[in-house]
Scaffold this motif. Structure first.
Motif, PDB file in Angstrom:
ATOM      1  N   HIS A 158       0.845  -1.184   0.000  1.00  0.00           N
ATOM      2  CA  HIS A 158       0.000   0.000   0.000  1.00  0.00           C
ATOM      3  C   HIS A 158       0.885   1.241   0.000  1.00  0.00           C
ATOM      4  N   LEU A 159       0.745   2.051  -1.026  1.00  0.00           N
ATOM      5  CA  LEU A 159       1.527   3.278  -1.150  1.00  0.00           C
ATOM      6  C   LEU A 159       0.651   4.482  -0.831  1.00  0.00           C
ATOM      7  N   LEU A 160       1.266   5.520  -0.312  1.00  0.00           N
ATOM      8  CA  LEU A 160       0.553   6.755  -0.011  1.00  0.00           C
ATOM      9  C   LEU A 160       0.963   7.774  -1.070  1.00  0.00           C
ATOM     10  N   ILE A 161       0.015   8.075  -1.954  1.00  0.00           N
ATOM     11  CA  ILE A 161       0.312   8.881  -3.136  1.00  0.00           C
ATOM     12  C   ILE A 161      -0.551  10.147  -3.164  1.00  0.00           C
ATOM     13  N   GLN A 162       0.024  11.232  -3.641  1.00  0.00           N
ATOM     14  CA  GLN A 162      -0.717  12.473  -3.884  1.00  0.00           C
ATOM     15  C   GLN A 162      -1.061  12.502  -5.383  1.00  0.00           C
ATOM     16  N   PRO A 163      -2.315  12.167  -5.743  1.00  0.00           N
ATOM     17  CA  PRO A 163      -2.677  12.010  -7.158  1.00  0.00           C
ATOM     18  C   PRO A 163      -2.372  13.223  -8.030  1.00  0.00           C
ATOM     19  N   SER A 164      -2.601  14.429  -7.532  1.00  0.00           N
ATOM     20  CA  SER A 164      -2.433  15.621  -8.369  1.00  0.00           C
ATOM     21  C   SER A 164      -0.983  15.877  -8.755  1.00  0.00           C
ATOM     22  N   THR A 165      -0.042  15.416  -7.938  1.00  0.00           N
ATOM     23  CA  THR A 165       1.380  15.661  -8.201  1.00  0.00           C
ATOM     24  C   THR A 165       2.137  14.378  -8.511  1.00  0.00           C
ATOM     25  N   GLY A 166       1.527  13.234  -8.176  1.00  0.00           N
ATOM     26  CA  GLY A 166       2.218  11.950  -8.351  1.00  0.00           C
ATOM     27  C   GLY A 166       3.244  11.686  -7.261  1.00  0.00           C
ATOM     28  N   ARG A 167       3.296  12.549  -6.263  1.00  0.00           N
ATOM     29  CA  ARG A 167       4.306  12.403  -5.202  1.00  0.00           C
ATOM     30  C   ARG A 167       4.000  11.188  -4.325  1.00  0.00           C
ATOM     31  N   ASP A 168       5.009  10.389  -4.081  1.00  0.00           N
ATOM     32  CA  ASP A 168       4.902   9.213  -3.223  1.00  0.00           C
ATOM     33  C   ASP A 168       5.475   9.570  -1.847  1.00  0.00           C
ATOM     34  N   VAL A 169       4.617   9.613  -0.846  1.00  0.00           N
ATOM     35  CA  VAL A 169       5.078   9.983   0.507  1.00  0.00           C
ATOM     36  C   VAL A 169       5.064   8.780   1.454  1.00  0.00           C
ATOM     37  N   THR A 170       5.046   7.583   0.882  1.00  0.00           N
ATOM     38  CA  THR A 170       4.986   6.364   1.693  1.00  0.00           C
ATOM     39  C   THR A 170       6.166   6.265   2.654  1.00  0.00           C
ATOM     40  N   ALA A 171       7.379   6.433   2.133  1.00  0.00           N
ATOM     41  CA  ALA A 171       8.578   6.312   2.979  1.00  0.00           C
ATOM     42  C   ALA A 171       8.595   7.384   4.059  1.00  0.00           C
ATOM     43  N   ASP A 172       8.192   8.592   3.669  1.00  0.00           N
ATOM     44  CA  ASP A 172       8.166   9.686   4.649  1.00  0.00           C
ATOM     45  C   ASP A 172       7.195   9.374   5.787  1.00  0.00           C
ATOM     46  N   MET A 173       6.038   8.849   5.426  1.00  0.00           N
ATOM     47  CA  MET A 173       5.042   8.539   6.458  1.00  0.00           C
ATOM     48  C   MET A 173       5.492   7.393   7.343  1.00  0.00           C
ATOM     49  N   HIS A 174       6.075   6.371   6.757  1.00  0.00           N
ATOM     50  CA  HIS A 174       6.585   5.260   7.568  1.00  0.00           C
ATOM     51  C   HIS A 174       7.683   5.741   8.518  1.00  0.00           C
ATOM     52  N   SER A 175       8.571   6.572   8.020  1.00  0.00           N
ATOM     53  CA  SER A 175       9.674   7.071   8.838  1.00  0.00           C
ATOM     54  C   SER A 175       9.158   7.911  10.000  1.00  0.00           C
ATOM     55  N   PHE A 176       8.261   8.846   9.694  1.00  0.00           N
ATOM     56  CA  PHE A 176       7.701   9.675  10.766  1.00  0.00           C
ATOM     57  C   PHE A 176       6.965   8.825  11.789  1.00  0.00           C
ATOM     58  N   THR A 177       6.126   7.903  11.293  1.00  0.00           N
ATOM     59  CA  THR A 177       5.322   7.068  12.186  1.00  0.00           C
ATOM     60  C   THR A 177       6.194   6.264  13.136  1.00  0.00           C
ATOM     61  N   ASP A 178       7.216   5.613  12.588  1.00  0.00           N
ATOM     62  CA  ASP A 178       8.095   4.795  13.432  1.00  0.00           C
ATOM     63  C   ASP A 178       8.817   5.643  14.469  1.00  0.00           C
ATOM     64  N   ASN A 179       9.318   6.789  14.051  1.00  0.00           N
ATOM     65  CA  ASN A 179      10.027   7.669  14.974  1.00  0.00           C
ATOM     66  C   ASN A 179       9.093   8.225  16.043  1.00  0.00           C
ATOM     67  N   TYR A 180       7.921   8.652  15.622  1.00  0.00           N
ATOM     68  CA  TYR A 180       6.978   9.259  16.572  1.00  0.00           C
ATOM     69  C   TYR A 180       6.478   8.232  17.580  1.00  0.00           C
ATOM     70  N   LEU A 181       6.049   7.085  17.096  1.00  0.00           N
ATOM     71  CA  LEU A 181       5.482   6.086  18.004  1.00  0.00           C
ATOM     72  C   LEU A 181       6.518   5.526  18.966  1.00  0.00           C
ATOM     73  N   SER A 182       7.771   5.580  18.583  1.00  0.00           N
ATOM     74  CA  SER A 182       8.825   5.111  19.495  1.00  0.00           C
ATOM     75  C   SER A 182       8.975   6.037  20.701  1.00  0.00           C
ATOM     76  N   THR A 183       8.435   7.250  20.601  1.00  0.00           N
ATOM     77  CA  THR A 183       8.526   8.217  21.708  1.00  0.00           C
ATOM     78  C   THR A 183       7.275   8.225  22.575  1.00  0.00           C
ATOM     79  N   VAL A 184       6.245   7.475  22.167  1.00  0.00           N
ATOM     80  CA  VAL A 184       4.978   7.488  22.902  1.00  0.00           C
ATOM     81  C   VAL A 184       5.101   6.647  24.171  1.00  0.00           C
ATOM     82  N   THR A 185       5.044   7.313  25.300  1.00  0.00           N
ATOM     83  CA  THR A 185       5.117   6.635  26.593  1.00  0.00           C
ATOM     84  C   THR A 185       4.057   7.218  27.522  1.00  0.00           C
ATOM     85  N   ASP A 186       3.779   6.521  28.598  1.00  0.00           N
ATOM     86  CA  ASP A 186       2.804   6.995  29.584  1.00  0.00           C
ATOM     87  C   ASP A 186       1.516   7.456  28.914  1.00  0.00           C
ATOM     88  N   THR A 187       1.067   6.681  27.963  1.00  0.00           N
ATOM     89  CA  THR A 187      -0.124   7.015  27.192  1.00  0.00           C
ATOM     90  C   THR A 187      -1.174   5.926  27.392  1.00  0.00           C
TER      91      THR A 187
END
Length: 321
Positions: free
Chosen positions: A68-97
């Protein structure tokens, strides 16, 4: 009952907090607005965090072979890697939640029923999936209270979410106080835990009984795992009735035949879905007050979260309606 613990909840930033939706809007949500006095929210917008800006062209999930890829149809930009990277980094900091409230059907935050397309071209969706951020939240934090804001409009879903959220927050508050505090937590939540899973409650009982043998650290670890397992399913009609009977036994010998008969009539109406469970809990609590049953009056079963969070329109609904 002592004051409720304040849950810590990660929330999609577009829900009440900031005008960061793709079209520049903020989404007003009564559930989140009402929770603000009782919950510590941590807002996040994954799409803004990966640099898409506000307002922005929409993105969609596109299926390519088995990915499953995350694509911006109007520009064709693929932000899949960016989203995976942000998600992994962000969720690794989630504590006391204690939980998450995420945007329904969002290609980033949606937990389920997010539309999947065959391409960036116009056309119908070919299926549903989780958003890239929301899917990883569901996978990594399934033991916490995780919901989408749209589903919280349903009383049963909202009641279960609140119950799990405030129970986990209460447990997180007592954890640093050690085993004695956890045993007190167990006593005060006993009937609530029984309503959700009697088998798991028995496991929790055994864990605490063996506390001296296993030591404090292992006991707390085992108990924590069991507690998260309790909420794997909602309390059902039959479970609620069984707990109500257990509680009623505490008073039955002191009640008149008419009072006993009235309780059983009420239980039958609830079984037939002609009476809300709140009628039964109100009656049981009235008996607890009448007979000054202090231990019972401490039970979270009667109100597992702040009463003000119940809407007036909810009063006619039971926990499994």
């Amino acid at each position: 009952m002592e004051a409720y613990a304040r849950p810590r909840v990660v929330v999609s930033k577009c829900l009440e907090f900031e005008a960061c939706r793709y079209n520049g809007d903020v989404i007003y949500n009564n559930v989140i607005k009402k929770l603000m006095d009782y919950v510590d929210f941590v807002p996040v917008c994954p799409e803004v965090e990966i640099g898409l800006g506000t307002p922005r062209e929409t993105i969609r999930i596109v299926k390519k072979v088995h990915e499953h890829l995350l694509i911006q149809p109007s520009t064709g930009r693929d932000v899949t890697a960016d989203m995976h990277s942000f998600t992994d980094n962000y969720l690794s900091t989630v504590t006391d939640t204690d939980g998450f409230i995420l945007k329904t059907r969002s290609p980033s935050c949606g937990v389920k029923e997010v539309k999947v397309y065959a391409s960036t071209e116009k056309g119908p969706a070919i299926g549903n999936a989780s958003g890239l951020f929301g899917g990883k939240v569901a996978d990594r934090f399934s033991h916490l209270a995780v919901e989408e804001e749209g589903r919280l409009n349903n009383f049963t879903i909202r009641d279960r979410f609140y119950t799990k959220l405030f129970t986990l927050a209460s447990f997180r508050r007592v954890l640093p106080k050690g085993l004695d505090a956890i045993m007190a937590f167990h006593d005060n939540n006993y009937y609530l835990l029984m309503a959700y899973s009697r088998p798991t409650l028995k496991v929790m009982d055994r864990i605490l009984i063996k506390a001296q043998e296993n030591g404090e650290r292992l006991t707390i670890e085992l108990y924590s795992k069991a507690l998260h397992k309790v909420f794997n399913r909602a309390a059902r009609n039959d479970s609620n009735r069984n707990v109500a009977r257990e509680i009623f036994k505490r008073f039955e010998s002191n009640l008149s035949p008419n009072e006993i008969s009235f309780f059983h009539e009420l239980m039958q109406k609830y079984s037939d879905k002609k009476e809300p469970f709140s009628s039964i809990t109100t009656l049981l609590k009235a008996h607890a007050v009448r007979f000054d049953d202090k231990k019972l009056l401490k039970q979270t079963f009667f109100r597992p979260y702040p009463e003000i969070l119940l809407e007036i329109s909810d009063s006619g609904k039971g926990r499994d309606y």
